[in-house]
Design an enzyme around this catalytic site. Structure first.
Site: not given
Ligand code: ARG
Length: 441
Positions: A154, A275, A281, A288
């Site tokens: 979980h 970024s 960043k 992804e």
């Protein structure tokens, strides 16, 4: 050049010609198409349908085209309907009249069925190599270190595991993926060449010759099925979808682990991006993208199933549309396996962060209960006792192993000094069948 002009009295409309043409997309089958034609020519001679001189001329022509393909000397232009028309047109240009004999006892329908099978087989073997590479990288990562980390259920900290063991779970998944793909290759191992357009041929051709030459186990059983079977594209794409589902799950973990909230790993700069506005960043784009591309492959599977649904026997032009989704799914899966391999190989592990997370999550609570069981407390009672210990620890802001023996004894009198050795994280992994998680060097 039209292969079928004879029956027509009117030119094909340009709109129709563009709509019908698959050359741009199926030019990638050219090596398989030539390999198939070379085997076909040898069989035509073996079946007494061409002379030895014709055979030599045809083979020389086909080999010269193959060489040009390998040297990237061919451009795929001209008004050819598909790769098969392209090859036949070029062959006739090169060797003249004899070239017109190539298509004896053959149809583009069994030809394209063969090309796709050969292509699917070649690409699947490439893909299997990539699976093997990634599997090896996962198995070896931090192998000797036994870096401990929290295992989750979980997404809540549950029990201690090692980082290597966690990655080896993905290696196991890839092992099944490879088995599935090999099984699909076995099922599809039948030669469709010789099925003709749909009903074989009046010539007595030796299908066993092309079967052997092209490395198939046997010829297909039924001509109608042979030209219209695309099951193998669906089956392989389904297996690729499962590979992508596994890669997507792993990607999700990499994304989460590399966040500051977890801080378990650092993805190498070479496989991350920044970024345009936020200078600090570093984003896990490769992971992804893999997660996103799984959607593409699932989409291809749905396309294939839908294209084939409801087609009457035998060949239908709809099947031309079944090529692109397969091409895309196999390319996508191979590229994702490659980049995942590099990402795993180069990522850095933050051992301290993982250890801290293990310590802060009561990850030895189950083992405290196991300890009590060893002291003859029934497990269900032990579970309740440890629950009380955890509540006490939360109040005191302490880990279980930080409690004194007196504190522990107040909650459960059976606890002795030996509990501390029993519940230390590294020791836990050396007890019972948990040993399997540890690599002993
Ligand atoms: N370009 C076709 C395909 O990709 C080849 C077979 C065409 N056969 C035909 N009779 N039109 O499926």
């Amino acid at each position: 050049m039209k292969l079928w002009g004879g029956r027509f009295q009117k030119e094909e409309d340009q709109l129709m010609e563009d709509f019908n043409s698959s050359l741009e997309m199926d030019s990638r089958l050219i090596s398989e198409d030539l390999t198939g034609s070379i085997a076909h020519v040898k069989m035509l001679f073996g079946s007494n349908l061409i002379t030895s001189i014709e055979k030599e001329e045809l083979l020389q022509g086909l080999h010269s085209i193959l060489e040009d393909v390998q040297e990237h000397r061919l451009t795929f232009d001209g008004d050819y309907e598909d790769v098969h028309s392209f090859v036949e047109g070029h062959l006739i240009n090169r060797i003249g009249e004899t070239g017109k004999k190539l298509h004896t006892a053959r149809s583009r329908n069994d030809q394209v069925a063969l090309d796709m099978k050969l292509y699917a087989r070649n690409k699947s073997l490439d893909l299997l190599k990539e699976i093997d590479n990634l599997k090896g990288t996962l198995e070896d990562k931090e192998k000797e270190e036994n870096v401990i980390m929290p295992g989750y259920t979980h997404l809540q900290r549950a029990q201690v595991v090692t980082f290597n063991y966690h990655l080896r779970a993905y290696a196991s998944m890839l092992g099944r993926d490879a088995k599935r793909i090999k099984s699909a290759l076995e099922i599809m191992d039948e030669n469709p060449l010789g099925c003709g357009a749909l009903a074989g041929t009046t010539h007595t051709i030796k299908r066993d010759m092309t079967t052997k030459e092209l490395g198939f186990a046997q010829p297909v059983e039924n001509f109608l099925d042979g030209v219209s079977d695309r099951d193998y594209l669906i089956e392989l794409t389904s297996h690729f979808s499962i590979v992508m589902m596994h890669l997507s799950r792993l990607s999700e973990e990499l994304i989460v682990w590399s966040s500051q909230e977890f801080g378990f790993i650092q993805i190498d700069d070479a496989y991350a991006t920044g970024s345009s506005i936020m200078p600090q960043k570093k984003n896990p784009d490769a992971a992804e993208l893999i997660r996103g591309k799984s959607g593409r492959v699932y989409g291809s599977l749905m396309s294939l199933l839908t294209i084939m649904k409801g087609l009457p026997l035998a060949y239908n032009k709809d099947m031309q549309e079944a090529k692109e989704p397969f091409f895309d799914s196999v390319d996508t899966t191979i590229s994702c396996l490659k980049i995942m391999n590099e990402m795993i190989r180069t990522l850095k592990v933050n051992r301290e962060k993982m250890k801290e997370a293990v310590k802060a999550g009561f990850l030895n609570a189950t083992e405290v209960a196991d300890y009590l069981v060893n002291k003859n407390v029934p497990f269900r009672d032990a579970h309740g006792v440890v629950g009380a210990i955890v509540i006490y620890c939360e109040e005191q802001n302490k880990a279980i192993e930080d409690l004194s023996l007196d504190e522990l004894k107040k909650i459960s009198p059976v606890v002795e000094e030996d509990i501390y050795e029993f519940i230390m994280y590294n020791n836990i992994l050396r007890k019972g069948i948990k040993k399997e998680m540890i690599v002993e060097s």
